[in-house]
Design a protein around this motif. Structure first.
Motif, PDB file in Angstrom:
ATOM      1  N   VAL A 379      15.057  10.813  -2.110  1.00  0.00           N
ATOM      2  CA  VAL A 379      13.883   9.812  -2.092  1.00  0.00           C
ATOM      3  C   VAL A 379      12.693  10.383  -1.435  1.00  0.00           C
ATOM      4  O   VAL A 379      12.795  10.761  -0.148  1.00  0.00           O
ATOM      5  N   TYR A 380      11.458  10.313  -2.008  1.00  0.00           N
ATOM      6  CA  TYR A 380      10.259  10.652  -1.081  1.00  0.00           C
ATOM      7  C   TYR A 380       9.610   9.587  -0.683  1.00  0.00           C
ATOM      8  O   TYR A 380       9.083   8.680  -1.522  1.00  0.00           O
ATOM      9  N   GLN A 385       0.509   7.183   3.248  1.00  0.00           N
ATOM     10  CA  GLN A 385       0.336   6.902   1.613  1.00  0.00           C
ATOM     11  C   GLN A 385      -0.032   5.211   1.853  1.00  0.00           C
ATOM     12  O   GLN A 385      -0.491   4.753   1.083  1.00  0.00           O
ATOM     13  N   HIS A 386       1.001   4.475   2.356  1.00  0.00           N
ATOM     14  CA  HIS A 386       1.169   3.105   2.208  1.00  0.00           C
ATOM     15  C   HIS A 386       0.334   2.564   3.150  1.00  0.00           C
ATOM     16  O   HIS A 386      -0.403   1.415   2.838  1.00  0.00           O
ATOM     17  N   GLY A 390      -2.959   2.771   0.959  1.00  0.00           N
ATOM     18  CA  GLY A 390      -2.605   1.721   0.333  1.00  0.00           C
ATOM     19  C   GLY A 390      -2.828   0.382   1.354  1.00  0.00           C
ATOM     20  O   GLY A 390      -2.898  -0.807   0.750  1.00  0.00           O
ATOM     21  N   VAL A 392      -1.004  -1.383   3.005  1.00  0.00           N
ATOM     22  CA  VAL A 392       0.023  -2.276   3.423  1.00  0.00           C
ATOM     23  C   VAL A 392       0.384  -2.485   4.628  1.00  0.00           C
ATOM     24  O   VAL A 392       0.505  -1.509   5.368  1.00  0.00           O
ATOM     25  N   ALA A 396       4.994  -6.061   5.335  1.00  0.00           N
ATOM     26  CA  ALA A 396       5.521  -6.499   4.022  1.00  0.00           C
ATOM     27  C   ALA A 396       6.784  -5.602   3.906  1.00  0.00           C
ATOM     28  O   ALA A 396       7.432  -5.830   3.015  1.00  0.00           O
ATOM     29  N   CYS A 397       7.068  -4.689   4.351  1.00  0.00           N
ATOM     30  CA  CYS A 397       8.112  -3.753   4.343  1.00  0.00           C
ATOM     31  C   CYS A 397       9.165  -4.039   5.516  1.00  0.00           C
ATOM     32  O   CYS A 397      10.605  -3.832   5.137  1.00  0.00           O
ATOM     33  N   HIS A 422       5.773  -1.902  -6.652  1.00  0.00           N
ATOM     34  CA  HIS A 422       4.480  -1.220  -7.252  1.00  0.00           C
ATOM     35  C   HIS A 422       4.173  -1.758  -8.536  1.00  0.00           C
ATOM     36  O   HIS A 422       3.061  -1.605  -8.954  1.00  0.00           O
ATOM     37  N   THR A 425       1.915  -5.037  -6.852  1.00  0.00           N
ATOM     38  CA  THR A 425       0.763  -4.700  -5.887  1.00  0.00           C
ATOM     39  C   THR A 425      -0.554  -4.334  -6.563  1.00  0.00           C
ATOM     40  O   THR A 425      -0.588  -3.298  -7.185  1.00  0.00           O
ATOM     41  N   TYR A 434     -10.563   7.214  -1.472  1.00  0.00           N
ATOM     42  CA  TYR A 434      -9.392   7.784  -1.964  1.00  0.00           C
ATOM     43  C   TYR A 434      -9.281   7.722  -3.672  1.00  0.00           C
ATOM     44  O   TYR A 434      -8.814   8.452  -4.378  1.00  0.00           O
ATOM     45  N   VAL A 455      -0.102  -0.520  -8.560  1.00  0.00           N
ATOM     46  CA  VAL A 455       0.209   0.688  -8.203  1.00  0.00           C
ATOM     47  C   VAL A 455       1.020   1.344  -9.395  1.00  0.00           C
ATOM     48  O   VAL A 455       0.934   2.764  -9.603  1.00  0.00           O
ATOM     49  N   LYS A 465       7.181  11.096  -8.823  1.00  0.00           N
ATOM     50  CA  LYS A 465       6.577  10.743  -7.542  1.00  0.00           C
ATOM     51  C   LYS A 465       7.412  10.177  -6.312  1.00  0.00           C
ATOM     52  O   LYS A 465       7.236  10.374  -5.029  1.00  0.00           O
ATOM     53  N   CYS A 466       8.570   9.741  -6.545  1.00  0.00           N
ATOM     54  CA  CYS A 466       9.461   9.266  -5.598  1.00  0.00           C
ATOM     55  C   CYS A 466      10.624  10.118  -5.507  1.00  0.00           C
ATOM     56  O   CYS A 466      11.448   9.987  -4.594  1.00  0.00           O
TER      57      CYS A 466
HETATM   58  C1  HEC Z   1       5.061  -3.700  -0.216  1.00  0.00           C
HETATM   59  C2  HEC Z   1       4.612  -3.032  -1.604  1.00  0.00           C
HETATM   60  C3  HEC Z   1       5.191  -1.616  -1.319  1.00  0.00           C
HETATM   61  C4  HEC Z   1       6.610  -1.508  -1.425  1.00  0.00           C
HETATM   62  C5  HEC Z   1       7.721  -2.150  -1.067  1.00  0.00           C
HETATM   63  C6  HEC Z   1       6.579   0.158  -1.689  1.00  0.00           C
HETATM   64  N1  HEC Z   1       5.459   0.453  -1.935  1.00  0.00           N
HETATM   65 FE1  HEC Z   1       5.039   2.567  -2.556  1.00  0.00          FE
HETATM   66  N2  HEC Z   1       3.002   1.840  -2.854  1.00  0.00           N
HETATM   67  C7  HEC Z   1       2.652   0.599  -2.583  1.00  0.00           C
HETATM   68  C8  HEC Z   1       1.051   0.924  -2.649  1.00  0.00           C
HETATM   69  C9  HEC Z   1      -0.001  -0.357  -2.459  1.00  0.00           C
HETATM   70  C10 HEC Z   1       0.702   1.965  -2.929  1.00  0.00           C
HETATM   71  C11 HEC Z   1      -0.760   2.545  -3.454  1.00  0.00           C
HETATM   72  C12 HEC Z   1      -1.234   3.636  -2.338  1.00  0.00           C
HETATM   73  C13 HEC Z   1      -1.626   4.918  -3.001  1.00  0.00           C
HETATM   74  O1  HEC Z   1      -2.437   4.710  -4.017  1.00  0.00           O
HETATM   75  O2  HEC Z   1      -0.755   5.707  -2.605  1.00  0.00           O
HETATM   76  C14 HEC Z   1       1.902   2.686  -3.069  1.00  0.00           C
HETATM   77  C15 HEC Z   1       2.020   4.214  -3.409  1.00  0.00           C
HETATM   78  C16 HEC Z   1       3.204   4.983  -3.554  1.00  0.00           C
HETATM   79  C17 HEC Z   1       3.558   6.469  -4.050  1.00  0.00           C
HETATM   80  C18 HEC Z   1       2.104   7.114  -4.440  1.00  0.00           C
HETATM   81  C19 HEC Z   1       1.987   6.879  -5.895  1.00  0.00           C
HETATM   82  C20 HEC Z   1       0.961   7.494  -6.684  1.00  0.00           C
HETATM   83  O3  HEC Z   1       0.847   7.539  -7.869  1.00  0.00           O
HETATM   84  O4  HEC Z   1       0.229   8.228  -6.020  1.00  0.00           O
HETATM   85  C21 HEC Z   1       4.582   6.689  -3.793  1.00  0.00           C
HETATM   86  C22 HEC Z   1       5.148   8.076  -4.215  1.00  0.00           C
HETATM   87  C23 HEC Z   1       5.300   5.614  -3.258  1.00  0.00           C
HETATM   88  N3  HEC Z   1       4.617   4.372  -3.251  1.00  0.00           N
HETATM   89  C24 HEC Z   1       6.751   5.460  -2.811  1.00  0.00           C
HETATM   90  C25 HEC Z   1       7.542   4.296  -2.633  1.00  0.00           C
HETATM   91  C26 HEC Z   1       8.844   4.338  -2.196  1.00  0.00           C
HETATM   92  C27 HEC Z   1       9.899   5.432  -2.356  1.00  0.00           C
HETATM   93  C28 HEC Z   1       9.166   2.873  -1.989  1.00  0.00           C
HETATM   94  C29 HEC Z   1      10.598   2.454  -1.707  1.00  0.00           C
HETATM   95  C30 HEC Z   1      11.233   3.017  -0.799  1.00  0.00           C
HETATM   96  C31 HEC Z   1       7.797   2.241  -1.843  1.00  0.00           C
HETATM   97  N4  HEC Z   1       6.986   3.083  -2.467  1.00  0.00           N
HETATM   98  C32 HEC Z   1       7.802   0.895  -1.609  1.00  0.00           C
HETATM   99  C33 HEC Z   1       3.107  -0.176  -2.232  1.00  0.00           C
HETATM  100  C34 HEC Z   1       4.417  -0.386  -1.898  1.00  0.00           C
END
Ligand code: HEC
Ligand code: HEC
Ligand code: HEC
Ligand code: HEC
Ligand code: HEC
Ligand code: HEC
Length: 468
Positions: A379-380, A385-386, A390, A392, A396-397, A422, A425, A434, A455, A465-466
């Motif tokens: 998993v990535y 990024q978050h 994002g 966040v 939240a986590c 995703h 949110t 961005y 998302v 992506k992940c």
């Molecule tokens: C609390 C909400 C939340 C959780 C939980 C969350 N994410 Fe996210 N994630 C976001 C948001 C908001 C973005 C948008 C930010 C962005 O555009 O890069 C995002 C973006 C991403 C992106 C980039 C997507 C893209 O299209 O560019 C990846 C990869 C990602 N998350 C992986 C994960 C993984 C793996 C987990 C679990 C381990 C996770 N996220 C858990 C809110 C969350």
């Protein structure tokens, strides 16, 4: 006449093939057996300590630069590989020679994969008391419960159908025999239930159930919601982030700019604890661990030169002096009495056991914090990024970390948990350069064709992506 023999033969053939298919897959249980029989004499079962051979935890990562086949070859005949000059094999040999690992030429790929699963499971083993993947996240609690529930209902229906079919076939046979003028005894329900066929059916059902449970357990093993291990130093987020309102990113400055949030280096602690040397809760007991790790002498307020090369006795005399002086000052005495000496010894023993372990034999060197959150390697996840893109919040986590005296894992860290957020949110488009490239979304938002972008809309559900 209906051939009941053929009927049973066919149904058993089908039932038989299910467990066969299941056992062809590598499983933790098979791995455990293989490990016990062939490997446990030289490799420690906890996968963390060295025995005659190295600790096997994390071995897949160490071999990740080579084809999987190389790992198989190594286990089947390590000496052959060493002689062939394989770089990883030679490296291992140089470290461990002259101890030779036994060759296991007959192990199959599946058996080796099973051992790998078992190694992984043991290395990431969580203490029994934890609620593994239970409760918590909205998605997760239903995921597991639902699976089990369906399984039991299906099993019940299948068993019921089997019973009815057996009765029907029995009855038809009875009628047929009677019609042909023969004499046949009709079987009672109890006879049917204890007949060979039904008993065998139940045994196979048990095998299938066992297989199913093993697989689900293997999937859940890595998950550890509510995991809150004891740390080498009683560091409290409640004190630092809560009471004293220190910003999370003062210590975890990686969260904003990189993949990892990063646990702060001991130097960061020293920014404050050069001045705060005796705590209100534990006195010298916990804070001295910081100094003994980094080599700071709190009695002289100087870093100790060439600290790494000091012997354990030299280190002991520096810090027991500091601990003892504080006890004297506290009690207003000039020399330590018996209880005072015992207190010093107690603190020193605790310090040594906190700062050392199987691998790290001396107190000098970095503090080895227990890792709490840990996604599987496939998993990535990227913090910046978050957090930065994002926007966040940590909470939240990670939940209300500033209220935790001991950090515990708040979220399940399951795939469902990531996906769920995703889906729900909204991406914060306003004033975030961005997202400038998403012109069509901007237009749609402006002219009212769309009221939000999640998302998911920007590709947050795409597997790659992940996943690496
Ligand atoms: C609390 C909400 C939340 C959780 C939980 C969350 N994410 Fe996210 N994630 C976001 C948001 C908001 C973005 C948008 C930010 C962005 O555009 O890069 C995002 C973006 C991403 C992106 C980039 C997507 C893209 O299209 O560019 C990846 C990869 C990602 N998350 C992986 C994960 C993984 C793996 C987990 C679990 C381990 C996770 N996220 C858990 C809110 C969350
Ligand atoms: C007789 C003792 C012995 C037995 C039995 C044994 N090993 Fe080993 N193993 C070693 C030694 C010693 C090494 C270090 C390399 C060397 O000296 O050849 C090693 C190294 C390894 C490595 C490489 C570790 C690394 O960090 O890259 C793997 C993988 C491994 N063993 C797996 C197994 C498996 C799987 C089994 C059981 C099927 C097994 N070993 C049985 C002694 C043993
Ligand atoms: C004074 C420095 C400091 C501050 C401020 C701080 N932390 Fe920490 N954090 C640490 C240390 C040291 C650890 C490792 C020991 C532990 O787990 O308690 C840690 C561990 C963690 C972990 C667990 C890491 C793992 O192993 O998975 C999380 C999550 C975390 N911090 C989040 C936060 C959040 C959120 C805040 C703000 C509310 C915060 N921290 C503020 C120093 C700090
Ligand atoms: C920004 C300043 C600051 C930083 C950085 C900081 N601390 Fe603290 N720490 C404090 C304050 C303030 C207290 C409360 C002192 C008191 O009242 O006992 C405290 C208390 C403690 C205590 C409790 C001592 C006791 O006996 O009550 C421990 C243990 C501790 N810190 C460890 C750490 C560690 C480990 C780090 C680095 C990861 C760290 N601190 C970083 C300010 C800081
Ligand atoms: C979208 C969810 C999410 C947000 C927001 C988030 N984290 Fe994390 N955090 C995670 C996940 C998932 C892991 C486990 C990463 C891994 O195992 O690779 C983690 C791991 C950590 C760790 C352990 C060290 C590391 O980097 O792996 C620390 C410390 C931490 N987070 C602190 C923070 C702090 C401080 C913030 C806020 C500034 C924050 N996190 C925001 C999801 C999040
Ligand atoms: C938002 C991030 C995210 C996306 C998108 C995502 N995954 Fe995952 N996936 C994860 C996480 C996190 C785990 C680890 C779950 C765990 O350890 O319990 C995981 C685990 C898995 C596993 C291992 C089984 C398990 O439950 O541990 C498989 C297989 C998998 N994902 C396949 C996929 C496929 C196929 C897709 C595309 C349809 C996908 N994933 C999309 C985050 C994601």
């Amino acid at each position: 006449m209906i051939n009941s023999r053929l009927f049973f033969k066919l149904s058993f053939l089908i039932l038989f093939s299910i467990p066969l298919l299941l056992t062809a897959e590598p499983t933790v249980d098979v791995g455990k057996t293989v490990f016990k029989n062939y490997c446990a004499s030289c490799h420690a079962k906890d996968m963390k300590s060295k025995l005659t051979g190295p600790a096997l935890g994390g071995v897949e990562e160490r071999w990740a630069d080579y084809p999987r086949q190389d790992l198989y070859d190594w286990i089947r005949n390590s000496q052959k590989m060493i002689q062939a000059g394989h770089p990883k094999a030679v490296e291992l040999w140089n470290e461990w020679k002259p101890t030779v690992m036994t060759a296991w030429p007959n192990l199959t790929d599946e058996e080796i994969e099973s051992v790998m699963l078992y190694i992984d499971a043991q290395a990431n083993k969580v203490p029994e008391t934890l609620s593994v993947a239970s409760g918590g996240g909205d998605v997760d609690s239903t995921e597991n419960g639902f699976g089990n529930w369906i399984y039991w209902v299906l099993l019940g229906i299948l068993g019921f159908l089997a019973l009815i079919l057996t009765r029907i076939v029995g009855n038809l046979n009875h009628i047929a025999t009677v019609k042909e003028g023969g004499f046949a005894e009709r079987k009672t329900l109890v006879e049917t239930l204890t007949s060979k066929s039904v008993v065998s059916f139940l045994i196979f059902a048990a095998v299938i159930l066992g297989g199913y449970l093993t697989v689900t357990k293997a999937v859940n093993l890595g998950r550890q919601q509510a995991y809150a291990p004891e740390q080498p130093i009683k560091f409290s987020h409640e004190t630092h982030a809560g009471l004293h309102k220190i910003d999370c990113q003062y210590c975890h400055d990686g969260a904003r700019r990189s993949k990892h949030a990063v646990i702060p280096a001991t130097n960061t602690c020293m920014n404050c604890h050069k001045a705060i040397k005796v705590g209100s809760e534990y006195g010298t007991a916990e804070l001295t661990k910081i100094y003994a790790s980094i080599g700071y002498d709190p009695s002289t307020d100087k870093y100790i030169e060439d600290y790494e090369s000091l012997s354990q006795d030299e280190v002991e005399s520096i810090y027991t002096k500091w601990i003892g002086d504080n006890i004297k000052a506290e009690k207003g005495i000039d020399s330590l009495d018996q209880t005072g000496l015992e207190m010093v010894q107690e603190q020193w023993t605790d310090l040594v056991s906190s700062l050392t372990n199987e691998q790290k034999k001396k107190v000098q060197g970095p503090i080895e914090w227990e890792r709490i959150h840990n996604l599987p390697d496939h998993v990535y996840f990227n913090h910046s990024q978050h957090v930065t893109v994002g926007k966040v919040e940590c909470e939240a986590c990670h939940g209300k970390v500033e209220e935790m005296a001991v950090v515990e894992q708040h979220a399940p860290l399951s795939m469902g948990w990531c996906i769920n957020c995703h889906r729900q949110t909204e991406v914060q488009f306003e004033g975030n350069e961005y997202y400038d490239s998403y012109e069509n979304y901007h237009e749609q938002l402006a002219n009212g064709d769309r009221d939000k972008v999640t998302v998911e809309d920007i590709g947050g559900l795409e597997c790659q992506k992940c996943h690496y």
